[in-house]
Design a protein around this motif. Structure first.
Motif, PDB file in Angstrom:
ATOM      1  N   LEU A  86      -0.911  -7.714  26.638  1.00 18.14           N
ATOM      2  CA  LEU A  86       0.203  -8.216  27.249  1.00 18.14           C
ATOM      3  C   LEU A  86       1.127  -9.414  26.940  1.00 18.14           C
ATOM      4  O   LEU A  86       1.943  -9.386  26.461  1.00 18.14           O
ATOM      5  CB  LEU A  86       0.067  -7.875  28.735  1.00 18.14           C
ATOM      6  CG  LEU A  86      -0.308  -6.437  29.307  1.00 18.14           C
ATOM      7  CD1 LEU A  86      -0.362  -6.563  30.796  1.00 18.14           C
ATOM      8  CD2 LEU A  86       0.983  -5.454  28.964  1.00 18.14           C
ATOM      9  N   GLU A  90       4.240  -9.060  24.455  1.00 21.26           N
ATOM     10  CA  GLU A  90       5.623  -8.861  25.094  1.00 21.26           C
ATOM     11  C   GLU A  90       6.834  -8.737  24.458  1.00 21.26           C
ATOM     12  O   GLU A  90       7.635  -8.144  25.028  1.00 21.26           O
ATOM     13  CB  GLU A  90       5.448 -10.338  26.064  1.00 21.26           C
ATOM     14  CG  GLU A  90       6.665 -10.450  26.938  1.00 21.26           C
ATOM     15  CD  GLU A  90       6.625  -9.700  28.332  1.00 21.26           C
ATOM     16  OE1 GLU A  90       7.748  -9.337  28.821  1.00 21.26           O
ATOM     17  OE2 GLU A  90       5.575  -9.603  28.730  1.00 21.26           O
ATOM     18  N   SER A  91       7.031  -9.578  23.438  1.00 23.37           N
ATOM     19  CA  SER A  91       8.212  -9.450  22.503  1.00 23.37           C
ATOM     20  C   SER A  91       8.312  -8.470  21.681  1.00 23.37           C
ATOM     21  O   SER A  91       9.250  -8.501  20.817  1.00 23.37           O
ATOM     22  CB  SER A  91       8.312 -10.847  22.079  1.00 23.37           C
ATOM     23  OG  SER A  91       8.561 -11.796  22.997  1.00 23.37           O
ATOM     24  N   TYR A  95       7.365  -1.329  23.296  1.00 20.62           N
ATOM     25  CA  TYR A  95       7.145  -1.400  24.488  1.00 20.62           C
ATOM     26  C   TYR A  95       6.130  -0.225  25.205  1.00 20.62           C
ATOM     27  O   TYR A  95       5.430  -0.643  26.362  1.00 20.62           O
ATOM     28  CB  TYR A  95       8.398  -1.431  25.648  1.00 20.62           C
ATOM     29  CG  TYR A  95       8.905   0.030  25.594  1.00 20.62           C
ATOM     30  CD1 TYR A  95       8.603   0.962  26.613  1.00 20.62           C
ATOM     31  CD2 TYR A  95       9.831   0.504  24.440  1.00 20.62           C
ATOM     32  CE1 TYR A  95       9.222   2.344  26.690  1.00 20.62           C
ATOM     33  CE2 TYR A  95      10.501   1.611  24.617  1.00 20.62           C
ATOM     34  CZ  TYR A  95       9.941   2.577  25.745  1.00 20.62           C
ATOM     35  OH  TYR A  95      10.598   3.759  25.495  1.00 20.62           O
ATOM     36  N   CYS A  98       2.650  -1.773  25.855  1.00 20.55           N
ATOM     37  CA  CYS A  98       2.654  -2.783  26.900  1.00 20.55           C
ATOM     38  C   CYS A  98       2.799  -2.020  28.398  1.00 20.55           C
ATOM     39  O   CYS A  98       1.934  -2.303  29.409  1.00 20.55           O
ATOM     40  CB  CYS A  98       3.954  -3.699  27.078  1.00 20.55           C
ATOM     41  SG  CYS A  98       3.453  -4.990  25.596  1.00 20.55           S
ATOM     42  N   TYR A 130       6.035 -13.219  31.863  1.00 23.71           N
ATOM     43  CA  TYR A 130       5.740 -12.183  31.078  1.00 23.71           C
ATOM     44  C   TYR A 130       5.922 -10.954  32.079  1.00 23.71           C
ATOM     45  O   TYR A 130       5.225 -10.678  32.963  1.00 23.71           O
ATOM     46  CB  TYR A 130       4.246 -12.241  30.726  1.00 23.71           C
ATOM     47  CG  TYR A 130       3.984 -13.157  29.699  1.00 23.71           C
ATOM     48  CD1 TYR A 130       4.317 -13.388  28.281  1.00 23.71           C
ATOM     49  CD2 TYR A 130       3.299 -14.402  29.987  1.00 23.71           C
ATOM     50  CE1 TYR A 130       3.890 -14.138  27.263  1.00 23.71           C
ATOM     51  CE2 TYR A 130       2.975 -15.664  29.012  1.00 23.71           C
ATOM     52  CZ  TYR A 130       3.380 -15.155  27.838  1.00 23.71           C
ATOM     53  OH  TYR A 130       3.010 -16.314  27.075  1.00 23.71           O
ATOM     54  N   TYR A 132       5.591  -7.506  31.840  1.00 20.08           N
ATOM     55  CA  TYR A 132       4.555  -6.643  31.834  1.00 20.08           C
ATOM     56  C   TYR A 132       2.999  -7.090  32.647  1.00 20.08           C
ATOM     57  O   TYR A 132       2.409  -6.571  33.364  1.00 20.08           O
ATOM     58  CB  TYR A 132       4.033  -5.873  30.646  1.00 20.08           C
ATOM     59  CG  TYR A 132       5.208  -5.114  29.972  1.00 20.08           C
ATOM     60  CD1 TYR A 132       5.461  -4.015  30.507  1.00 20.08           C
ATOM     61  CD2 TYR A 132       5.934  -5.856  28.894  1.00 20.08           C
ATOM     62  CE1 TYR A 132       6.585  -3.142  29.941  1.00 20.08           C
ATOM     63  CE2 TYR A 132       6.709  -4.953  28.406  1.00 20.08           C
ATOM     64  CZ  TYR A 132       7.270  -3.695  28.833  1.00 20.08           C
ATOM     65  OH  TYR A 132       8.107  -2.892  28.264  1.00 20.08           O
TER      66      TYR A 132
END
Length: 170
Positions: A86, A90-91, A95, A98, A130, A132
């Motif tokens: 995660l 994150e970026s 997605y 994540c 973060y 997630y």
């Protein structure tokens, strides 16, 4: 299941990690991977190390389906691996991985709370948020989580300047 069978299933899991495989849509890929995911889940913790290794590149089908298997297995051995995933991704533009890692941690519940609290608190000290990671933590029903959420909210209200620009209260 023998190690040879596991190796064959892991090879099948990686089969579509190529340009042609990435042209396949998720619905079709789910159909192709259904049996592989089921059989690797049945293999249990014997395949965890190999699944963890596949989390290196979040842009691959094998990573995505490894996360699904890890979630189904619910092994505490995966907690720190999922947390690192995660933080590292994150970026990312992907997605879905994540989300799957977040839900896996949520499903693990109580055993994931302390490691998640440690990482979230560390991130907050460095003014990093973060989504997630925080999402995984706040989805777990546990008094420690509620105490942390209450403390953070109270501090955010009392010292809003400390949180401007990096904190996203949800």
């Amino acid at each position: 299941m023998t190690n040879k069978n596991n190796a064959s299933l892991l090879k099948e899991l990686k089969r579509y990690d190529n340009e042609a495989g990435y042209q396949i849509d998720i619905k079709e890929m789910n159909g192709k991977m259904e049996n592989v995911v089921m059989r690797l889940t049945e293999a249990g913790e014997d395949v965890l190390d190999e699944l963890h290794e596949l989390l290196i590149d979040d842009e691959t089908w094998s990573c995505y389906y490894s996360l699904k298997i890890i979630r189904k297995l619910g092994s505490e051995r995966s907690i720190h691996i999922l947390i690192s995933f995660l933080i590292d991704n994150e970026s990312s533009d992907y997605y879905e991985g994540c989300e799957e890692a977040m839900y896996a941690l949520e499903d693990m519940g109580t055993p994931a709370v302390n490691p998640l609290l440690t990482e979230v608190k560390s991130a907050f000290r460095h003014e990093e948020f973060y989504i997630y990671l925080v999402g995984a933590l706040t989805r777990i029903v546990d008094d420690r989580v509620y105490d942390f959420m209450k403390y953070t909210l109270e501090e955010c209200v009392a010292k809003p300047d400390k949180y401007i620009g990096w904190f996203d209260i949800i």
